[in-house]
Design a protein around this motif. Structure first.
Motif: not given
Length: 533
Positions: A31-38
């Motif tokens: 599942v995508g996450d905030l650290p992934g976006i960063t």
């Protein structure tokens, strides 16, 4: 005043929508996450967008893709933590990207503490935070209002003997925005995130916030139906504009030009849509009301030209238009229009006057991905057969490798990544000068470099049948954009005494000077338009 003045950044900003479940998975759970976006922010800065809008990552019961929120000031553990939000904001600002978050003011989850308290009894302190009504004389719903997701917009609560209103799923009860306590609570939510440094909000479904106080039935047509965008009592009540003004005052209280980007019904008539700006000389409502019409208009020159002219002309003086080609609720352009047409549509989107929104993956030409029945996540699939939104929410394709680089090989992505990875992924398209990614980057670079494309005037010009032709002019800088919406070649003559330098073709294979512009099937071109010496 310069076109790129800091406090007016939003007037021509290119905003990139990130659906957090699907952008990048940093912890390997699929599942995508905030650290992934960063971790992927440098890609977005290199792409050339100005801001990112992140769809909901708040704690949720996950009964409607995160739009059934149980805490407006938290982070669902599947996405990370508040510390991860802070790190994302700091990293974005460091590389010049602004950050917008989703604000969902119309409803909460049925598991939100506010609704649990409201449902406790008819005399509960928070009873009036939601919209409750007695049954009709026959014991049925109080009126004939429909939920967007189908069926009645009312659900009976046996414990208190009343119905509650939900414009969407029964799991999402509507807040009562006539209650000043609700207004102040949501203003507090906004301040919580603004204090953390975000640049504004995309505000979900604003036209549903107020309902007719008398809860009158919608007038029905001869088929016993009413058109929801034109509903007389269920939405678009005049007082919504005043609510938006109150939210605007919240963001205006912060330095740095924080903005409100508001979602309205997808097929709202132009005269209703532009109300949400305010009026010329008093643009005090939304900075940008979403204009979804490119999602639904036929890909035909006459329809497109007529709407572009009417809408651009109706936007109040001093305001900026908005344009949207894809989002998390509709089929992707590459599927909806076709691959070649999606390239031409990207040229259209990024050369029109105003502030466009690019949905993640559309810069690659990502198509819808078929979802096997056992992998379906979206409850709309059951509520509205054929209306499931999962195919347009599949993981971002970073590489041609396992799981498209979205998550580690050992993980199961929350939705399938699909096929065609060899052609449609960031890694390969970065090295292909003819790719959709190369086209999008070229358009964004040209837009950023040229005041005429960032903020110049727009005027539709007479073109041959099948072609949309318009000019963008600022001072002495002039561009002409021509889009062939057909499968047959067309020839666009340039005005007498002028010639054009082809700056970008949607096929990424043309340059040179011309006095007439032959367009191939589904081709679009951007020309710098100059007088002949």
């Amino acid at each position: 005043m310069p076109l790129d003045a800091g406090h007016d950044w939003w007037r021509s900003a290119v905003i990139y929508q990130v659906y957090p479940r699907s952008f990048a998975d940093a912890n390997g759970d699929g599942v995508g996450d905030l650290p992934g976006i960063t971790s992927r922010l440098p890609y977005l800065a290199d792409l050339g967008v100005d801001a990112i809008w992140i769809s909901p990552f708040y704690p949720s019961a996950h009964e409607d893709g995160g739009y059934d929120i149980t805490d407006f000031t938290g982070v669902d553990p599947i996405f990370g933590s508040l510390a991860d939000v802070d790190a994302l904001i700091a990293a974005a600002k460091k590389i010049g990207l602004r950050v917008l978050l989703d604000l969902v003011p119309n409803h909460t989850s049925r598991h939100h503490p506010w609704f649990v308290a409201s449902r406790a009894s008819r005399s509960a302190a928070r009873r009036n935070w939601y919209i409750w009504a007695d049954p009709a004389k026959d014991g049925g719903p109080p009126n004939n209002w429909r939920a967007v997701t189908g069926g009645s917009a009312w659900t009976f609560d046996a414990s208190t003997g009343q119905y509650y209103l939900h414009s969407f799923f029964a799991a999402q009860p509507d807040l009562n925005w006539r209650n000043p306590n609700v207004r102040e609570a949501m203003a507090g939510v906004m301040r919580f995130w603004l204090d953390r440094g975000i640049d504004g909000f995309r505000v979900d479904m604003i036209d549903y916030l107020l309902k007719d106080e008398a809860l009158r039935d919608e007038p029905l047509d001869e088929n016993g139906w009413y058109d929801q965008p034109l509903a007389k009592y269920q939405l678009n009540q005049r007082g919504v504009v005043d609510i938006m003004r109150s939210l605007r005052r919240v963001v205006d209280g912060y330095a740095g030009a924080r903005i409100l980007l508001g979602e309205v019904e997808s097929r709202l008539p132009i005269d209703v849509l532009v109300r949400y700006y305010g009026t010329a000389g008093q643009l005090d409502v939304l900075h940008l009301p979403f204009n979804f019409w490119l999602l639904f208009l036929p890909w035909q020159s006459a329809a497109l030209e007529r709407f572009i002219t009417d809408y651009d002309g109706a936007v109040p003086e001093g305001a900026a238009p908005n344009w949207v080609l894809g989002n998390h609720d509709v089929p992707r352009p590459a599927t909806r229009l076709g691959a070649a047409q999606a390239r031409a549509a990207m040229v259209l989107l990024l050369t029109l006057r105003g502030a466009p929104v690019v949905y993640y993956g559309d810069e690659l030409g990502m198509p819808n991905v078929p979802i096997p029945p056992e992998r379906i996540q979206d409850p709309w699939s059951a509520a509205l057969p054929g209306g499931g939104r999962d195919p347009a929410r599949t993981p971002m394709r970073w590489t041609r490798g396992p799981n498209a680089g979205f998550c580690p090989e050992h993980a199961m992505p929350w939705l399938p990544v699909g096929d065609e990875l060899e052609a449609i992924n960031v890694e390969d398209q970065r090295h292909d000068p003819g790719s959709m990614l190369a086209l999008t980057k070229a358009l964004l670079a040209l837009r950023r470099a040229c005041p005429a494309l960032r903020g110049g005037n727009l005027r539709c010009l007479q073109g041959p049948p099948g072609a949309v032709v318009f000019s963008r002019v600022h001072d002495d800088e002039r561009f002409l954009v021509a889009i062939n919406t057909t499968a047959a070649p067309v020839e666009v003559p340039l005005p007498a005494g002028t010639s054009g330098i082809v700056r970008i073709s949607s096929a990424m294979d043309r340059t040179g000077t011309c006095t007439t512009l032959p367009l191939r099937a589904h081709e679009a071109c951007v020309l710098e338009w100059i007088p002949r010496s």
